[in-house]
Write an enzyme that holds these catalytic residues in place. Structure first.
Site, PDB file in Angstrom:
ATOM      1  CB  ALA A 243      -1.434 -11.275  -7.682  1.00  0.00           C
ATOM      2  CG  HIS A 244      -4.786  -7.775  -6.177  1.00  0.00           C
ATOM      3  ND1 HIS A 244      -6.080  -7.701  -5.728  1.00  0.00           N
ATOM      4  CD2 HIS A 244      -4.176  -8.690  -5.408  1.00  0.00           C
ATOM      5  CE1 HIS A 244      -6.215  -8.537  -4.724  1.00  0.00           C
ATOM      6  NE2 HIS A 244      -5.098  -9.134  -4.506  1.00  0.00           N
ATOM      7  CG  ASN A 245      -2.654  -3.496  -5.172  1.00  0.00           C
ATOM      8  OD1 ASN A 245      -3.718  -4.118  -5.096  1.00  0.00           O
ATOM      9  ND2 ASN A 245      -2.601  -2.217  -5.421  1.00  0.00           N
TER      10      ASN A 245
END
Lengths: 345, 345, 345
Positions: A243-245
């Site tokens: 997922a993001h980051n």
């Protein structure tokens, strides 16, 4: 376009691997197989004691093994202290993909005029290279792949067929991306107004370090503001979701179907088994191993092996026990009462 | 084709967001970042108390925050009662994708003669639009995507690169489909004749409501007879599997790696954590949340939070406990006997 | 390119299915629906007692059912001993895909000069067929799909849009591959040198038997040395991951999100529920069923149904019990002490 595996002499292989050689160095082999399956024009290897039983009967032209097993070997042999590592190198010598002719720039590919292509870049049929893309020397882009605007791909990286790289993604050198994987799709970010969702544009990117490999149909989402960062030499299997980051430290390995939620940081030299899930915003320190299908909902601060779940059992037995799991707190309290009653008696 | 993020004045942003403004409205910002990372030409935001510690030291040109924090803000500020919602809107103002030029109909695309294209439709390179397709105004189809025969896509929807929409799929307005996702593949339906499997043709379709978003590499299968139906404003993350004839109510959100088996109905405003599995033919009422990697095998009739599984622990501890799980029914029975003995004594 | 579902008389259908017919054989139907949804130009079916309540009110032109229900049927009926199997056949009669015109070789496809194409092969737009590929008679390759060098695909197999088949893959007859699936990506094999990873080239292939079906976005990796082998009539749902050198016996079925680690052998007629995980190097005998989201870490030598995990419950209850799971070994030991104390008393 295709080409058979190369044929090599044992002496050439020994030199390449830095291995000791016992037997006829001029003997020529054309492939690699297991001790059981190898024929007289192939080389086999012994890297795991479980297969020692197959050594005496092998028909291989030669066997790569540890020096301590050389005397038991009925054929020519190549000796190395780490024969499994030697097998890895050997496998690459016989890889037909590594010896394949390349496409050049296929006329059916659509390449933006302002894209920068290094020397020896190969772009397959039906590929799309958008504006501002930089492909360093020796990059191979397989058929049907798409590289989004302003993305950069380092030297000798290979995108197999039907890979998607979004805009603004940074990919290191010698990276391998397998078919169907998607690098840089939007992270899952929405704000709720009490009635419904409002999209948060995902303005960050993705950075893949050198020597990263990503398996087929895996997703690595772009960051919401900063980047999603995958360290050098991280190996990611198929069907993985990052997922993001998220940040993954160098040399970690993620088996198939792993899912990592947003902003979690995984250390260096970690190993996540198949289907492992990590919740968001966790910190996992260096050197952590998590066994298959475990769910981790808290940060881990000590290296070691971690697990969750219950082992599989026959369904009728499982039903009886799973019902009791729902009573477990009650069971524990009743046990405490009995203990207290015993002490009071 | 690409274009930098726009530059906006604080006054313009305040108007757009309906926010209060304290400071120089003519000050111009060119991007959005976190309180820690923002530079003097960027705007930051404070939407979570955990980041309050970063407010005093921020170098941002301005900060979007709740009015109650305005006095602590060392810079210009924009005030809103729901700053997270404001951040969502702000992020979209600075989205380079939203400001990108479009392709028109790229000459390498293959578009059926009888396809209907609304005004301002953009079709990227290597796209295939089959017969009978209708694309409403402003639809963007990314490179390499395929839209199957007779499918209809509503206004201003965007398919990123390498998306696949099968035949006979209905997609609403403002829908976003990420790369590698597949809408309308066959549901998993077979009849057994005692010896092997006979395929059940999947004759239904898929309906995606307005404002749905589907993440990369997710699958939404077509119905066996009726349709698979995803309500408006449903947000679906990456690597999600939705089986045939599932229905998802409006405004629900499904995190990565969720799997929902056939004919299950999920209510409105539900939230499924990463890796959650729902068995087939269940009914999940409105307002249900399920935590990550839980398996739900029975219908849920009350709103609330539901979970299954066991938390992760150090592997040696886990082994001891997991063995006991297999004895759990026996443990419970023995406890009952002790309790009875105590009462009888 | 598209074509409506065919219209058929009840007599034609009865002949095709080998079914008994009661009613007007000249009556013409144009589609298939459930008892509840069917209109007067459609045929419905009753294959599950749960829907018997819908029989009396159906508006269908005719109903396919077991002879024992014929007397309760208010309309014409077709009778069969296995009406679910009849439904499968009926669904295929009304499948619009089966009646669709085909592309021939689309001019935008890139087909290697030395590829071998059987009679009636259909190759869609934007397809890539690499060197040495053999497509047997009647093979359909959907838009955007890629078939790698030297792969062979058997008669009447269908690749939907955006499928990827790597080099050197063997696919049987009547195989169906759904969009986004990837056959033959590299297995996850690396040797560690104490500091980092060295890739093991994956020199094996993949063999898919006749009548295999693979769902959207699923991955079947190629073998490290020998092949990954999927037996005939194996049905694989969407989002499934099958690692290198796995073997699956004939007629087995794998539901969505299953993951199978390397070198595991699954028997014939096995059924794996959604999200099931199998560890590597296991042997699962014929006739095993594993329920959804179970993890199997040991070989299974007896047919039967197997499970792991805990059922979902309300989160507050779950938290209390999950904490106790971590004390389970301690609970068991304390119970033993109490039992001993009772015996000693």
């Amino acid at each position: 376009m295709t080409q058979d595996s190369p044929s090599l002499t044992l002496a050439e292989i020994a030199t390449q691997l830095g291995a000791g050689l016992r037997g006829d160095g001029e003997c020529r082999v054309r492939g690699l197989a297991t001790l059981r399956d190898a024929g007289p024009d192939q080389i086999a290897f012994l890297a795991n004691r479980a297969y020692l039983k197959d050594l005496s009967g092998t028909r291989a032209a030669a066997v790569l093994l540890h020096p301590s097993h050389a005397d038991e070997c009925p054929t020519a042999c190549l000796t190395l202290d780490n024969p499994y590592l030697g097998y890895a190198e050997l496998s690459r010598l016989f890889d037909p993909l590594a010896n394949r002719e390349v496409y050049g720039i296929h006329p059916s590919a659509v390449v933006a005029e302002d894209a920068t292509l290094g020397e020896g870049v190969s772009i397959g049929p039906q590929v799309v290279i958008e504006s501002g893309v930089e492909l360093a020397e020796g990059v191979v882009v397989g058929p049907g792949s798409v590289v989004g605007a302003d993305s950069r791909i380092g030297a000798h990286s290979r995108l197999h067929a039907n890979v998607t790289v979004y805009h603004g993604v940074e990919i290191g050198a010698r990276v391998i991306l397998h078919s169907g994987c998607v690098i840089g799709g939007d992270g899952f970010g929405f704000a709720h107004d009490g009635a419904g969702w409002h999209k948060i544009a995902q303005l960050g990117g993705v950075v893949l370090g050198d020597d990263v490999e990503v398996g087929s149909c895996s997703s690595i989402d772009r960051g919401a503001l900063g980047d999603t960062v995958i360290g050098e030499d991280v190996k990611i299997d198929s069907q993985v979701q990052i997922a993001h980051n998220v940040q993954i430290g160098a040399h970690s390995a993620l088996a198939g179907c792993v899912g990592i939620a947003g902003s979690t940081r995984v250390g260096r030299h970690c190993m996540l088994g198949g289907g492992v899930g990590l919740s968001g915003h966790l910190t996992i320190c260096d050197g952590v191993q998590v066994t298959g299908m475990s769910l981790v909902t808290n940060s881990i601060r000590e290296p070691g092996v971690y697990s969750s779940g219950t082992g599989a059992m026959e369904n009728a037995q499982w039903r009886r026990n799973a019902v009791r799991f729902k009573q477990l707190d009650d069971i524990a309290r009743r046990l405490q009462r009995l203990e207290k009653a015993g002490r009071d008696a």
